[in-house]
Design an enzyme around this catalytic site. Structure first.
Site, PDB file in Angstrom:
ATOM      1  NE  ARG A 186      43.590 -44.943   8.695  1.00  0.00           N
ATOM      2  CZ  ARG A 186      43.433 -43.755   8.121  1.00  0.00           C
ATOM      3  NH1 ARG A 186      42.326 -43.052   8.320  1.00  0.00           N
ATOM      4  NH2 ARG A 186      44.374 -43.241   7.364  1.00  0.00           N
TER       5      ARG A 186
ATOM      6  CD  GLU B 277      34.680 -43.824   3.037  1.00  0.00           C
ATOM      7  OE1 GLU B 277      35.533 -42.935   3.046  1.00  0.00           O
ATOM      8  OE2 GLU B 277      34.839 -44.924   3.581  1.00  0.00           O
TER       9      GLU B 277
ATOM     10  CE  LYS C 103      44.411 -44.682   3.651  1.00  0.00           C
ATOM     11  NZ  LYS C 103      43.175 -44.005   3.212  1.00  0.00           N
TER      12      LYS C 103
END
Ligand SMILES: *Cc1c(COP(=O)(O)O)cnc(C)c1O
Length: 341
Positions: free
Chosen positions: A82, A220, A184
Site C-alpha cells: 500500500r 468512509e 494513505k
C-alpha cells in the site's frame, strides 16, 4: 529483555518517544542502505517538497506480544504494497517492499522494551512514512526523499469498556471520485481536520463521508472503513475507488467468509439503506472494529438495533476472531503473522 516501566493499560493514543528509529535516504535515483538511529529529530531544508507541497505518504500497523510470548506484526506485506501504491500516486519513489518489512522488523526489535506485554491490551504502534526532502519551489516532485519508521506504545483502544460511537453525515467531502482518497497521504488528513474538529464540537465522534459526486452513497470516515451487518445477517461493506483499502476491513471480510461462514457483500451502499442494517462498525488498525450505535443525518437519527452500550453480536464475533488471530489464540491464515522475536 527488561520492559520499560510503563503503566501499559493506562496509556492513551499519543506519541511516546522510543529508543530507535529506522532511516533511509533516496538520492541520485537510489535508496541508501538504511540504518537505525537514536536521533528522533528530522532536519530538512526550509523549502523541502514535503513542507511546500505536502509530498508525503504513510502507513500504520502494530506489533503485539502473543499468548505464547512472541513479538509479531500483522500482514506487514500489505502495508508495504500500500505504501508503494501511495508513493506512486504522488510521484515518489517506492521503498522496496522486502526492505520495508526488514525496516519494520529492525525497528520493532530495537524497541523490544516498549512492546507491551500480552494481556495488557496495549500494543506498539508502528509508523512508516516517506517524504520529499530537497528544495522544491516550482511545482514538481522532489528528487530526494527520506523513509522513516518510528514506534510508539499505545494503550488499549476500549479503555473502560466498549462505547458505541455516534457519527454524523458530513457536509464536507473527503475524497474526489478520481482523486487521492484511495492512498494513505497526509493531505487527506489535513483537509479532514476542520470537519473532525467541528464534528467534535457538535458532540459527534466521527464524520461519515458520502461520495461527492452524488452524495447518496456511504464512503468512509476520516480514518476507518465501514462494515455493516444487514438484518438478514450478511456482512456488507461499501465499495468505491475513493475509499482507502483498509487492511483490517479486508482481513475481517476474509474472517467473516472463511472462519464464520457468513455471506459478504462488497458493493455500493446507499445512505438510504442504513435503516435496514442491524449493526455498524468502523474498521482500522487502531481499534480493529469500533461499534457505531447511531448515525445522524441532519437531525434524522438512524439508531442501530445493537444499541449504545455494546457491540452487536456479529461485530463482536468478528472482533474476537480477528484479535484472536492477531494475539495467537486462533490459528492464522498462511502468511498473516510475521514473527519478529
Ligand atoms: C489507514 C486508514 C484506514 C484503515 O486502514 P487499516 O489498514 O485497516 O489500518 C481507513 N481509512 C483511511 C482513510 C485510512 O487512512
Amino acid at each position: 529483555m527488561e520492559k520499560k516501566n510503563i503503566d501499559w493499560s493506562n496509556l492513551g493514543f499519543g506519541y511516546v518517544q522510543t529508543d530507535k528509529r529506522y532511516v533511509s535516504n533516496f538520492k541520485d535515483g537510489s535508496w541508501d542502505e538504511g540504518t537505525l538511529t537514536s536521533d528522533a529529530t528530522v532536519v530538512i531544508n526550509e523549502c523541502a517538497g514535503v513542507l511546500q507541497y505536502a509530498q508525503t505518504v504513510f502507513e500504520g500497523l502494530k506489533a503485539y506480544t502473543t499468548e505464547d510470548g512472541h513479538i509479531v506484526t500483522f500482514r506487514p506485506d500489505l502495508n508495504a504494497a500500500r505504501l508503494k501504491a501511495s508513493a506512486e500516486r504522488l510521484e515518489m519513489p517506492a521503498f522496496p517492499e522486502d526492505r520495508f518489512i526488514d525496516a519494520i522488523v529492525q525497528t520493532v526489535a530495537a524497541n523490544e522494551a516498549y512492546v507491551p506485554p500480552y494481556g495488557s491490551g496495549a500494543t506498539l504502534y508502528i509508523r512508516p512514512y516517506l517524504f520529499g526532502t530537497n528544495p522544491v519551489i516550482g511545482v514538481k516532485p522532489a528528487d530526494e526523499y527520506q523513509f522513516r519508521v518510528f514506534t510508539t506504545p499505545v494503550g488499549p483502544y476500549f479503555k473502560g469498556g466498549v462505547r458505541p460511537l455516534t457519527i454524523r453525515v458530513s457536509d464536507f467531502d473527503r475524497a474526489a471520485p478520481h482523486g487521492t482518497g484511495h492512498i494513505k497521504a497526509g493531505l487527506n488528513y489535513a483537509m479532514s481536520l476542520h470537519a473532525i474538529v467541528s464534528a467534535h464540537k457538535e458532540g459527534y465522534d466521527e464524520n461519515l463521508y458520502l461520495d461527492p459526486a452524488t452524495r447518496t452513497k456511504v464512503e468512509e470516515t476520516g480514518g476507518a472503513n465501514f462494515l455493516f451487518v444487514s438484518k438478514d445477517g450478511k456482512v456488507v461493506t461499501p465499495k468505491s475507488s475513493s475509499i482507502l483499502p483498509s487492511i483490517t476491513r479486508r482481513s475481517l471480510v476474509y474472517v467473516a467468509k472463511e472462519y464464520l461462514g457468513l455471506e459478504v457483500e462488497e458493493r455500493e451502499v446507499y445512505l438510504s439503506e442504513l435503516e435496514d442494517m442491524a449493526e455498524c462498525g468502523l474498521c482500522g488498525t487502531a481499534a480493529v472494529i469500533s461499534p457505531v450505535g447511531k448515525i445522524v443525518d441532519h437531525g434524522k437519527e438512524i439508531c442501530f438495533p445493537s444499541g449504545m452500550s455494546e457491540m452487536g453480536p456479529v461485530t463482536k464475533k468478528l472482533y474476537e476472531t480477528l484479535t484472536g488471530i492477531q494475539m495467537g489464540r486462533i490459528e492464522a491464515p498462511e502468511g498473516w503473522i510475521k514473527v519478529i522475536r
